[in-house]
Scaffold this active site. Structure first.
Site, PDB file in Angstrom:
ATOM      1  N   LYS A 129      -6.898   3.350  -2.993  1.00 41.61           N
ATOM      2  CA  LYS A 129      -7.239   3.326  -1.561  1.00 41.61           C
ATOM      3  C   LYS A 129      -7.499   4.748  -1.084  1.00 41.61           C
ATOM      4  O   LYS A 129      -6.776   5.672  -1.444  1.00 41.61           O
ATOM      5  CB  LYS A 129      -6.089   2.683  -0.782  1.00 41.61           C
ATOM      6  N   LYS A 161     -10.183   0.135  -2.123  1.00 44.78           N
ATOM      7  CA  LYS A 161     -10.011  -0.123  -0.697  1.00 44.78           C
ATOM      8  C   LYS A 161     -10.415   1.122   0.080  1.00 44.78           C
ATOM      9  O   LYS A 161      -9.887   2.205  -0.144  1.00 44.78           O
ATOM     10  CB  LYS A 161      -8.559  -0.489  -0.369  1.00 44.78           C
ATOM     11  N   ASP A 210       0.866  -1.186   0.000  1.00 49.57           N
ATOM     12  CA  ASP A 210       0.000   0.000   0.000  1.00 49.57           C
ATOM     13  C   ASP A 210       0.904   1.238   0.000  1.00 49.57           C
ATOM     14  O   ASP A 210       1.529   1.558   1.015  1.00 49.57           O
ATOM     15  CB  ASP A 210      -0.895   0.027   1.238  1.00 49.57           C
TER      16      ASP A 210
END
Length: 222
Positions: free
Chosen positions: A158, A187, A96
């Site tokens: 995300k 996400k 991430d």
């Protein structure tokens, strides 16, 4: 939506500065017990977590996810690339990364695209999620970043680090779902604290939820 189904989409997360191995190990144990998608942990614990899961000798252990350029995203691309390769060498399955928000404000979109592509190349077949920190962006900037992550061919966009001024919102996930390409998943992370909210994020189009609270709810219901 049943709790077990929600848990399947959870990246069970502990990223606090004071996190100890004992706390990370508990996160790992909980993730195995409740069958979450992954554990999302600091890079310094990736190798220990990978070794711990390997010793369990189970086909059902969750993925090991870690964060790069976290939480501010203003490291150089070379540093982020090194961090990514190091994390993968230590056993990470998912990365991430945080984008450079200053580049967004300066409209250095080519730099952003190049950086994301560089980290995607480093990840190879491993999953790359791109954190754009929605609470710091205008709607126009969010839409432009949806286009950039789609062009870069990443796996996920995300919402948030959880370390800035706000976390995931229903509006942002709906916006992502409207503007990212069909191959880019979503996400939602930051501030997800109830089963109803978690279920609604999934209904809006999220495939992963970055949170520790859903497992806590599952424990409380035992």
């Amino acid at each position: 939506m049943e709790l077990k189904e929600i848990l399947r989409h959870v990246d069970h997360t502990l990223l606090s500065q004071s996190a100890t191995w004992e706390q990370i190990r508990q996160i790992c144990d909980d993730a195995v017990k409740y069958e979450t998608a992954s554990v999302c942990i600091p890079p310094s614990y990736v190798k220990q977590a990978r070794d711990y899961f390997d010793r369990l000798a189970s086909a059902d252990t969750p993925a090991v996810c870690t964060v790069i350029g976290f939480p501010n995203g203003y490291q150089t691309t070379a540093v982020k690339e090194f961090e990514t390769k190091d994390a993968l060498a230590n056993g990470a399955d998912e990365i991430d990364m945080v984008i450079n928000i200053g580049w967004v404000k300066d409209q250095k979109y080519d730099c952003l695209l190049n950086e994301i592509r560089t980290l995607k190349a480093a990840c190879g077949s491993k999953i790359l999620k791109v954190i754009i920190e929605t609470c710091l962006l205008t709607e126009e900037e969010k839409i432009r970043l949806c286009e950039i992550v789609t062009e870069a061919g990443v796996d996920f966009i995300k919402t948030s680090t959880g370390f800035s001024t706000g976390g995931a919102t229903f509006e942002d996930v709906a916006l992502f779902a409207k503007h990212v390409g069909s191959d880019v998943k979503i996400k939602a992370a930051g501030g997800i604290s109830s089963l109803d909210d978690a279920a609604h994020f999934l209904e809006l189009g999220a495939s992963r939820l970055g949170t520790s609270r859903i497992v806590k709810i599952a424990k409380a219901q035992q």
